[in-house]
Design a protein around this motif. Structure first.
Motif, PDB file in Angstrom:
ATOM      1  N   ARG A   1       0.858  -1.185   0.000  1.00 51.20           N
ATOM      2  CA  ARG A   1       0.000   0.000   0.000  1.00 51.20           C
ATOM      3  C   ARG A   1       0.893   1.234   0.000  1.00 51.20           C
ATOM      4  NH1 ARG A   1      -2.400  -3.990   2.813  1.00 51.20           N
ATOM      5  NH2 ARG A   1      -4.669  -4.170   2.837  1.00 51.20           N
TER       6      ARG A   1
ATOM      7  N   ASP B   1       1.078   2.983   3.278  1.00 48.09           N
ATOM      8  CA  ASP B   1       0.139   2.219   4.107  1.00 48.09           C
ATOM      9  C   ASP B   1      -1.307   2.700   3.985  1.00 48.09           C
ATOM     10  OD1 ASP B   1       2.050   0.446   5.111  1.00 48.09           O
ATOM     11  OD2 ASP B   1       2.680   1.897   6.634  1.00 48.09           O
TER      12      ASP B   1
ATOM     13  N   GLU C   1      -4.985   2.788   1.655  1.00 45.78           N
ATOM     14  CA  GLU C   1      -5.730   1.976   0.697  1.00 45.78           C
ATOM     15  C   GLU C   1      -5.749   2.670  -0.665  1.00 45.78           C
ATOM     16  OE1 GLU C   1      -6.697  -1.008   1.254  1.00 45.78           O
ATOM     17  OE2 GLU C   1      -6.319  -1.019   3.406  1.00 45.78           O
TER      18      GLU C   1
ATOM     19  N   SER D   1      -4.862  -1.549  -1.420  1.00 43.90           N
ATOM     20  CA  SER D   1      -3.727  -2.443  -1.571  1.00 43.90           C
ATOM     21  C   SER D   1      -3.575  -2.827  -3.041  1.00 43.90           C
ATOM     22  CB  SER D   1      -3.931  -3.707  -0.738  1.00 43.90           C
ATOM     23  OG  SER D   1      -5.036  -4.453  -1.251  1.00 43.90           O
TER      24      SER D   1
ATOM     25  N   ASP E   1      -3.982  -9.713   0.543  1.00 48.82           N
ATOM     26  CA  ASP E   1      -3.490  -8.340   0.641  1.00 48.82           C
ATOM     27  C   ASP E   1      -2.587  -8.114   1.853  1.00 48.82           C
ATOM     28  OD1 ASP E   1      -5.353  -8.500   2.651  1.00 48.82           O
ATOM     29  OD2 ASP E   1      -6.518  -6.761   2.025  1.00 48.82           O
TER      30      ASP E   1
END
Length: 249
Positions: free
Chosen positions: A124, A127, A129, A131, A153
């Protein structure tokens, strides 16, 4: 960080820079470092090196979806190749070109075989969204009309692709899989999935070389596209060595 310092252009530039830094005190060593850096940079950007590197990787043969659909596999696993951020026309983060090429072949393979799909990729951007797996599922559904059965994911590399996919599929009795990735990536990926407990049928796509075996003047001339291809091939060769060293194979 490690591959950025070792692989081109970082590796050749680092050798050349070290040579320039010590040329006043160690002229012979400096000449060796500068010459090696220049030669490394040249070899990393010519087509002749691509052919040599592909032989070293022992790439699987390309096969059509019709040929692969009779393999007895129980599912298709597609590996992520990265994301592209800040793509306004797609509403933000989406898959990159490497991943798109793999998904295109996976979609054709799914239509030919009717097998369920698992997409694997947990990276990601910062980190956030989506993924890789989520972006892959969106692309398959919206652009190819293909539904994804499972999203993996949590992985961050090829080893993780294998171990996390095993957590999902092996308890369901799914062991024999069609594994979709770039031809250059599949030798390393196949070995990782075999170690995770799978019976792997390679489903390679997008080999870099034409494979005609003929040489001409252009094969000795540096160019930017070949430099990118050779970086990828060197990355995979280095990855194979590291995986074998880590796993004692």
């Amino acid at each position: 960080m490690f591959d950025a310092l070792l692989l081109p252009p970082g590796g050749p530039l680092l050798l050349t820079l070290l040579g320039l830094l010590i040329c006043r005190w160690r002229p012979r060593a400096a000449r060796w470092l500068i010459g090696t850096g220049v030669l490394f940079g040249y070899l990393a950007s010519i087509s002749l090196s691509s052919a040599v590197l592909e032989r070293g990787l022992d790439l699987p043969a390309l096969r059509t979806p019709a040929e692969l659909s009779g393999s007895g596999a129980q599912a298709i696993v597609v590996l992520a190749g990265g994301l592209k951020t800040r793509q306004r026309e797609y509403g933000g983060t989406t898959i990159n070109d490497l991943t798109f090429g793999r998904l295109r072949f996976a979609a054709r393979l799914q239509r030919a075989s009717g097998l369920p799909l698992l997409v694997s990729g947990g990276y990601r951007d910062h980190d956030e969204e989506p993924s890789e797996a989520a972006a892959m599922a969106t692309c398959l559904r919206e652009d190819f009309g293909v539904e994804v059965r499972w999203l993996e994911d949590r992985s961050r590399d090829t080893h993780g692709n294998a171990t996390e996919s095993a957590r999902i599929l092996l308890p369901l009795g799914i062991r024999r899989i069609l594994l979709v990735s770039h031809a250059a990536h599949l030798p390393r990926a196949r070995a990782a999935f075999i170690r995770a407990g799978f019976d792997v049928v390679p489903a390679p796509t997008l080999a870099f070389s034409s494979g005609n075996g003929e040489l001409d003047l252009s094969d000795w001339l540096p160019n930017a596209r070949t430099a990118v291809v050779n970086w990828y091939l060197l990355h995979e060769l280095l990855g194979q060595w590291l995986y074998r060293w880590r796993d004692g194979a």
